[in-house]
Design a protein around this motif. Structure first.
Motif, PDB file in Angstrom:
ATOM      1  N   VAL A   1      -4.935   3.106  -9.005  1.00  0.00           N
ATOM      2  CA  VAL A   1      -3.503   2.873  -8.879  1.00  0.00           C
ATOM      3  C   VAL A   1      -3.283   1.371  -9.027  1.00  0.00           C
TER       4      VAL A   1
ATOM      5  N   VAL B   1       1.377   9.886  -6.686  1.00  0.00           N
ATOM      6  CA  VAL B   1       0.865   8.550  -6.361  1.00  0.00           C
ATOM      7  C   VAL B   1       1.481   7.525  -7.308  1.00  0.00           C
ATOM      8  N   PRO B   2       1.396   6.239  -6.964  1.00  0.00           N
ATOM      9  CA  PRO B   2       2.004   5.223  -7.836  1.00  0.00           C
ATOM     10  C   PRO B   2       1.524   5.326  -9.284  1.00  0.00           C
TER      11      PRO B   2
ATOM     12  N   ILE C   1       3.618  12.187   0.288  1.00  0.00           N
ATOM     13  CA  ILE C   1       3.563  13.365  -0.583  1.00  0.00           C
ATOM     14  C   ILE C   1       4.519  14.410   0.001  1.00  0.00           C
TER      15      ILE C   1
ATOM     16  N   PRO D   1       0.044   7.663   1.804  1.00  0.00           N
ATOM     17  CA  PRO D   1      -0.378   9.003   1.388  1.00  0.00           C
ATOM     18  C   PRO D   1       0.419  10.124   2.056  1.00  0.00           C
TER      19      PRO D   1
ATOM     20  N   VAL E   1      -6.327  12.067   2.195  1.00  0.00           N
ATOM     21  CA  VAL E   1      -5.895  11.166   1.133  1.00  0.00           C
ATOM     22  C   VAL E   1      -5.843   9.769   1.746  1.00  0.00           C
TER      23      VAL E   1
ATOM     24  N   SER F   1      -5.475   5.477   0.982  1.00  0.00           N
ATOM     25  CA  SER F   1      -4.865   4.541   0.047  1.00  0.00           C
ATOM     26  C   SER F   1      -5.184   3.120   0.486  1.00  0.00           C
TER      27      SER F   1
ATOM     28  N   GLU G   1      -1.375  14.099  -8.700  1.00  0.00           N
ATOM     29  CA  GLU G   1      -1.488  12.799  -9.370  1.00  0.00           C
ATOM     30  C   GLU G   1      -0.131  12.172  -9.602  1.00  0.00           C
TER      31      GLU G   1
ATOM     32  N   ARG H   1       0.845  -1.202   0.000  1.00  0.00           N
ATOM     33  CA  ARG H   1       0.000   0.000   0.000  1.00  0.00           C
ATOM     34  C   ARG H   1       0.876   1.246   0.000  1.00  0.00           C
ATOM     35  N   TRP H   2       0.533   2.180  -0.882  1.00  0.00           N
ATOM     36  CA  TRP H   2       1.220   3.453  -0.967  1.00  0.00           C
ATOM     37  C   TRP H   2       0.887   4.295   0.258  1.00  0.00           C
TER      38      TRP H   2
ATOM     39  N   VAL I   1      -6.626   5.138  -4.646  1.00  0.00           N
ATOM     40  CA  VAL I   1      -6.335   6.264  -3.765  1.00  0.00           C
ATOM     41  C   VAL I   1      -7.542   7.178  -3.840  1.00  0.00           C
TER      42      VAL I   1
END
Length: 173
Positions: A134, A168-169, A37, A34, A84, A86, A165, A31-32, A139
């Motif tokens: 993603v 994010v992945p 950023i 958030p 945000v 994810s 944008e 999982r990315w 997301v």
């Protein structure tokens, strides 16, 4: 109190879904985060680069979603906050299918599938969310307004998603 409202808003955005595998063997997608950023990206989109609120309210656990909240300059949720979320366990298709998501419309952002919608969880707060595809998940960006300043929350979240944008992945090809 405002953080609790934001937490409830973020939870209301939760969808349901699944991840994928490689070469026939199941592999959990990572999982990315958030909160990854960068301050520079936040400042460039008009958010306060010094503020980020990672995770969920104390005592709340949502294991299939990562969460980070950012604020516009001027204070906590004044005039709005941008959450945000994810997940590798959920999909953009679920946002489209969820009956509580209103005024939905399909978008393309940075060459990837996106879905914009509103929810109705609290009459005192205006929100607008964009679910962005993603690899292996979704997301969700959510603008939460608690001031009636006449600004369209969907315009605000769309501007932030367009600006962020690339953070994010990468989209699936």
């Amino acid at each position: 109190m405002r953080r609790q409202v934001a937490t409830l808003a973020a939870i209301s955005a939760l969808l349901a879904g699944c991840g994928g595998g490689v070469d026939g063997s199941p592999v959990a997608a990572e999982r990315w985060d958030p909160c990854s950023i960068t301050p520079e990206a936040l400042e460039a989109t008009g958010l306060d680069p010094a503020y980020r609120d990672e995770g969920w309210e104390r005592g709340i656990e949502v294991p299939d979603w990562g969460s980070c909240v950012f604020h516009a300059p001027g204070g906590v949720y004044s005039p709005y906050g941008l959450s945000v979320l994810s997940s590798t366990d959920h999909t953009i298709a679920e946002a489209r299918a969820k009956p509580g998501n209103m005024e939905g419309r399909d978008l393309q952002i940075g060459g990837r599938d996106a879905y914009m919608f509103k929810t109705e969880f609290d009459p005192a707060i205006r929100d607008c969310q964009i679910a962005l595809e993603v690899p292996g998940g979704v997301v969700v960006f959510n603008a939460l307004y608690n001031e009636d300043d006449g600004v369209d929350a969907c315009e605000v979240v769309l501007n932030h998603v367009n600006d962020l944008e690339s953070a994010v992945p990468a989209a699936s090809n």
